[in-house]
Each structure stands twice: as C-alpha cells, then as structure tokens.
Design a protein around this motif. Structure first.
Motif, short mmCIF file in Angstrom:
data_model
loop_
_atom_site.label_atom_id
_atom_site.label_comp_id
_atom_site.label_asym_id
_atom_site.label_seq_id
_atom_site.Cartn_x
_atom_site.Cartn_y
_atom_site.Cartn_z
N GLU A 1 -3.41 10.69 10.96
CA GLU A 1 -2.09 10.48 10.36
C GLU A 1 -1.21 11.72 10.32
OE1 GLU A 1 -1.88 9.50 6.17
OE2 GLU A 1 -0.16 8.21 6.51
N CYS B 1 -0.32 5.69 10.21
CA CYS B 1 -0.99 5.43 8.94
C CYS B 1 -2.07 4.38 9.17
CB CYS B 1 0.05 5.00 7.93
SG CYS B 1 -0.67 4.85 6.32
N GLU C 1 4.35 5.53 10.13
CA GLU C 1 4.78 5.42 8.73
C GLU C 1 5.86 6.45 8.36
OE1 GLU C 1 2.05 6.38 5.56
OE2 GLU C 1 2.80 4.78 4.27
N GLU D 1 3.06 0.45 7.37
CA GLU D 1 1.73 0.76 6.86
C GLU D 1 0.68 0.18 7.81
OE1 GLU D 1 0.94 2.65 4.28
OE2 GLU D 1 -1.21 2.31 4.37
N ASP E 1 5.90 0.90 3.56
CA ASP E 1 5.43 1.67 2.40
C ASP E 1 6.39 2.77 1.97
OD1 ASP E 1 4.21 2.90 0.35
OD2 ASP E 1 2.66 3.89 1.56
N GLU F 1 1.48 -1.56 0.87
CA GLU F 1 0.57 -0.85 1.78
C GLU F 1 -0.07 -1.91 2.69
OE1 GLU F 1 -0.15 2.72 1.80
OE2 GLU F 1 0.08 3.39 -0.25
FE1 FEO Z 1 -0.16 6.49 4.97
FE2 FEO Z 1 1.17 4.26 2.98
O1 FEO Z 1 -0.23 5.27 3.50
#
Ligand code: FEO
Ligand code: CA
Ligand code: CA
Ligand code: CA
Length: 658
Positions: A161, A253, A268, A352, A372, A462
């Motif tokens: 990520e 994400c 994300e 998400e 998200d 999420e």
């Molecule tokens: Fe990368 Fe919304 O978690």
C-alpha cells in the motif's frame, strides 16, 4: 549538503482518510431518523432494531420470501475454537491448536537475481524492484489447478500500500536543496504496487517457488486505461498524449478478484502523491483532496507527480496525471507479461476493495465498492453482459452501469445510477447546477456525480464481502470522527462514530442488477459499554470487543472474518489491545477473537485455499508509531519491523475457523 528530513512513520491510511472533502449538501437523513433515534435512546442494543432480519419493529412475515432468515448460512457447529484475549505482545497470537507462520516479509527477493534483504535499508531501488514491497494489504490466493492440488500450490497476489521511509532507507527520507534524491524516490516507487508470488506447500509449510509467475508491479509499471475514460481529454498527458496509457498504481489498499481468475487492485489515497499549485485547481483534483504538498515530495524528482499547469497543453505536462489514478486495476496473475488495465467504468474515488456478487446464471455480475474517506459513499457496478463461465473476461468490466447507494430510514435502499444519458441523472445534475459533458466526465468525477444524486454519506466505507451462500453483502464502516451528533442516520447511527460498525444488505429479488435493496446493521463495534452483538442480545463481550473494523472476508463455509485497523489512542491506550482478527458466524450470531497482531500493526488482507485448510493474512505497518510502542516483528532482537504475510493452519490439518 544533505538535510536529514526524517519523516515520522506516518500511518498514511488513517492520517489522511479522515480528511473529508465531501462538502456536498447531501442529507445524512438526520431529520428522518431523529424521530426513531429518540425512540431508541433507551439502549444501544435497540439502535439496530431496523431492517429485514425480523428484528423488533420489522416483522419477518412482511418480507418477501428471499429475504427471510438466512437459510443458507451455517447454523452449526459453533465456531470451533476458544476466543483469545486482547494482547499487547509484539507477536502473532492464535487459538490453541493453530499455528501461524510468517512468509514473504518486505525485502524478500522473489525474482531477477534474487538480491538478499539487507536489513539496514541499504538495498538499492533496482533491488527493491526484485523484492517484496512494503506494507502488505489486500490479497488473493489463486489455485494453480482444480481439485486438492490447487490447495497446495498457487499464486498469491497482494498489495503494497505505501512506504515507511524510516525503515526503507538507511536514515529515512532525505532532501538535497529541497529535492528528493532520485534513487530514493525510485526505491519508494518500487516498494509500492503489487506482488505476485508462486507458492507451494511442501512438508507442511508454504515455500516461495522461484517460478515464472513471480512479478513486481510498481508505481512505475506501464498500464492501459480501459473503459469509457480511455482516450478522454482528461487523461491525456505528456506520457500518453492520446490518453490510453499511464504509469503505475499507488496506494493499493484492498482488492478483489473476478470469477474469470484475475486480480483487482484498488487505488485508495492516491491523491496524496500529487501536487497541484494552480490558483484554481480543477474539480477532478479538488473533490479528491489533491493539495499543494504531497506525502513523499516525489514531484521534486519526478515531474509526473506535479499536476500543476506548467506546459502549453495537456500533452506537454502532467496536469492530468492524477486523473489516471483512483481506479480499480485488473491484473492477470498467470500472465507475467500482461499489461495491467485501469477499469474506469467502475468509477474514480478512494477505492478500498471490490467484492463481486454471487455469480447467478443468466444474470450480470455486480461489483460492490467502498470509498474510504469520511462521509463518502458505497457503490456498485453492474456489468452489461451476463456472466458466462469459461467465456467472460476483463471486457465485462468495460461495459455496465455504476450506481451509488442511498440507505433509507425504513430499512430499504436504492441504487442510484450515475449515467450521463439517464434523464433522472441529468435532471439531478441540472438542479444542482453541475454540468457533465460525457460518461467519461461523470466517471472521472464520480464523487461529484454521487453528490448530485443524493447518495448517503457513510462512516468511511472500507471492505465489502459477499456471503457465498445467501448472496448478502456486508460492509465495514470503520469510524467517522467528523460525524456530528445531530447528523446521524439509520445506517450511520453514532455521531461521532469512534468505533465503527458493519452494515449488510440484500438485493431485491436476489438479483445482481436490482435497483432496490433491504439492509440492517449487523453489529456495532466498540467496548462493552458501547457496542451491539449481531443478535441484539447485548453488547460485545470480552471475547468479541473490537474497534475500527476494516478488512472483511467470507470464506466458502460462510464464516465472516473481520480485521481491525485501530490507530492512535484507540490502539495504544484503549481496552482493545493490538489490532486483531475476529470471526463471526452469521448463522449463529457468534463473534470470537481469533488472532492478535504485533505492536502497532494493522491486520489486513485475507484469503483462503479452496479447501479452507490454509488462511493467509497480512500484517501491515508493525511498529507504526515507535514512540508509543516499538516493534521488531517478525525478525526479533533489534531488527527493523517488516510487514509480512502470515500463514494460518490447524495443527490437525483441519479447516480453519470451524
Ligand atoms: Fe487502506 Fe481504507 O484502508
Ligand atoms: Ca492501512
Ligand atoms: Ca483498509
Ligand atoms: Ca482503515
């Protein structure tokens, strides 16, 4: 002179996701809901007395047959393990009878010349491109073959990520005269993206196979732009003057997969990688939070991260580069030479994950997605074409209809089409004084389109997950510190929402292309003083308290795996201990804590082998805030912490969780 510009080990996800940019006047249904909230003030347990599941106030007999009960969900046996207590250990803890083995930590070589992990941040950018990246997130296991052999040999694909400059480099991020060294930036870009790794179970443990499927996709990998936005003026750049290609995927994400065997990775918090210093930034930047500074200052070394207007036209600069981000990207894990495709028909937001519907014969597929950021929306994409096993492919994702959800106070809901040619959509846009010029324009500005139709602002959607038996869709709403007490609604009943909750819904008539649904609240997360069990029998107990639910996964047996992503005081000072994974049985309404992670980590990413005997999860950002709790997981001693995958099996070889 080198100025040591050490950045704190920022938990990017949490730090930025709360920065809501939704300034639309969309209702929170507060007025409608206020009457019932007053009615329900007597107890939190009563606050979920709404919806289709035969709870108080909504008789099951009133419901269509398809929505009554949950006949397909497992009703027994009960979860076959003893819940584990909360933990603050710098370790993975699982119930008695289970084992947890670490594989594929950041820095492990998987291809090329297999350069070893240096341990002190001294690996080069080129070496990083041949090693596992940082901060593992969403993940999927693709079996190599049908049958039992496929549960012992497969391809594991997972997201990387974001990066922690303090562990990635010898001494954190540096700048020289205000410019990031290009080698550092290249290493950071290469530590992002996706990892594809062939793995095989040998002698009871899973090993990496140095096979031909192994691949790193990074923030620099060439990608195709597919779907309605392909070639549009808003994605033309100096790199791709005809708007058909871009480079890289970032802030991947969570994820999804398709019934035809491809991986979907979701972009994300990409907005934080770009700068736009124009006096008046365009709506397609502003509504997504592109600002005048970026997380890692890559724009000082790489012009494509500067989205300011600096050239004569869009083919001379990177004003449109951010418009090539914010998408769901399709990757073929079994073709290492394939070019990933950004599937623009699924909309542009802070994606998400993406969860596909139950495939139903003769019906299109639906793909459920959350945006998200505080007060953003839940979406679904319905394919134009019916799913045909063995025939359907990625082109299914280029043609279809994008909808956004409106949750109504009576437990019903509507899917509102975001379709340029739709008369209702055009009327809604006109009424709000918003103009779109094509479906591509609608998709680049998905959030604005959703504002226009009056979607319901949610508490940071999420992951979504689809029950493989009933087809019902569950979503985590992780928390929302910005929801005012007076702005609660039926689907987001706490303001501020410190602990999060899980909502679920069923499509009307069991159709993937339904435009109506019925919903209820599955559980309210929180401590024993402020939470609610799935069966409304009272608050969560010592075996099940948790907060900030995030990752969500149904296994083939219908057990719902829930992963937490707490941060700040909730993580370091609350009653919940370290982040954890719980499992719920929607058939019996049990919830039990199954796993606790090391200090400062988030638990995320979850996938099983087809036989259910191996479960894979990811540990992200162990030691996230060293000043509040150092982690040396998984290597121990004084080692730098490393995100990694954890393989969970039962010592007796049985099915995990049951
Ligand atoms: Fe990368 Fe919304 O978690
Ligand atoms: Ca995260
Ligand atoms: Ca997440
Ligand atoms: Ca989260």
């Amino acid at each position: 002179m080198t100025e040591n510009d050490r950045t704190p080990a920022l938990h990017v996800d949490e730090a930025f996701a709360d920065e809501h940019s939704n300034t639309s006047g969309n209702p929170h249904f507060s007025e409608v809901f206020q009457a019932r909230r007053n009615l329900l003030k007597g107890g939190v347990g009563m606050a979920v007395a709404v919806g289709l599941f035969g709870k108080a106030g909504f008789a099951e007999a009133m419901l269509p047959e398809w929505a009554q009960g949950n006949p397909a969900a497992p009703t027994g046996p009960l979860l076959g393990f003893n819940a584990i207590p909360v933990s603050r250990a710098d370790a993975i803890t699982v119930p008695a009878g289970y084992r947890a083995d670490v594989i594929l930590p950041w820095g492990q070589p998987i291809l090329g010349s297999y350069p070893g992990y240096a341990g002190d941040g001294s690996n080069t950018a080129a070496e990083q491109a041949q090693q596992i990246g940082q901060n593992h997130d969403g993940m999927h296991y693709f079996p190599m073959s049908r049958g039992q052999a496929g549960s012992a040999h497969g391809v594991l694909v997972f997201n990387q990520e974001y990066i922690d400059a303090n562990t990635l480099h010898p001494n954190g991020a540096t700048t020289v005269g205000g410019v990031r060294p290009s080698e550092e930036v290249a290493k950071e870009i290469n530590a992002h993206g996706v990892s594809v790794v062939e793995i095989r179970k040998q002698g009871g443990t899973w090993q990496v196979v140095p096979g031909r499927y192994n691949r790193r996709i990074t923030g620099a990998t060439p990608m195709e732009i597919g779907g309605p936005v392909r070639g549009h003026a808003l994605v033309r750049t100096a790199y791709s003057p005809n708007g058909t290609r871009t480079r890289g995927t970032l802030n991947n994400c969570a994820n999804g997969h398709t019934p035809w065997g491809t991986y979907l990775t979701c972009e994300e918090n990409w907005a934080n990688y770009f700068v736009n210093r124009d006096a008046v930034p365009p709506r397609e930047h502003k509504r997504y939070g592109v600002k005048t500074s970026s997380n890692y200052a890559w724009e000082t070394a790489e012009p494509r991260f500067n989205a300011s207007t600096v050239g004569a036209g869009s083919a001379q600069d990177y004003r449109n580069e951010p418009n090539t981000y914010g998408w769901v990207v399709e990757i073929d894990p079994f073709d290492p030479n394939s070019t990933p495709v950004k599937r623009t028909a699924l909309g542009r937001f802070a994606h998400e994950n993406v969860a596909h519907s139950k495939p139903r014969a003769g019906q299109p597929l639906a793909f459920y997605m959350g945006d998200d950021t505080a007060n953003e929306y839940i979406y679904k994409f319905v394919t134009r074409d019916a799913y045909t096993p063995g025939r359907s492919d990625g082109s299914m994702l280029d043609h279809g209809t994008l909808y956004v959800a409106r949750f109504k106070a009576d437990g019903s809901g509507e899917w509102l089409p975001l379709v340029f040619d739709d008369a209702g959509f055009q009327a809604a846009a006109f009424a709000k004084g918003v103009a779109f010029e094509s479906q591509a324009d609608v998709l680049v500005n998905t959030r604005l389109a959703a504002d226009v139709v009056g979607a319901t602002k949610m508490d940071r959607p999420e992951w979504g997950a689809v029950d493989p038996r009933s087809g019902w869709i569950y979503f985590t709403l992780t928390n929302n510190s910005s929801r005012a007490a007076g702005a609660v609604d039926a689907a987001n009943p706490r303001g501020p929402n410190a602990y999060g909750h899980i909502v679920r819904f069923a499509e009307y008539g069991g159709r993937n292309d339904a435009i109506r649904f019925d919903w209820d609240l599955f559980l309210l997360a929180g401590p024993t003083t402020d939470s609610n069990k799935p069966d409304n029998s009272g608050p969560l107990d010592a075996d099940s308290i948790h907060a900030s639910p995030d990752g969500l996964h149904f296994d083939e047996r219908g057990l719902l795996w829930i992963q937490t992503d707490m941060s700040g005081n909730q993580l370091y000072a609350g009653p919940f201990g370290n982040n954890a994974m719980l499992v719920a049985n929607p058939g019996t309404n049990e919830v039990k804590r199954f796993l606790t992670g090391p200090v400062g980590c988030e638990i995320t990413g979850v996938t099983s082998t087809p036989d259910g005997r191996t479960l894979f999860i990811n540990i992200q950002h162990p030691g996230d805030e060293p000043s509040r709790g150092a982690s040396h997981w998984p290597d121990g001693g004084s080692a730098r912490p490393r995100a990694a995958t954890v393989v969970i099996t039962r010592e007796d070889g049985g099915i995990v969780g049951t």
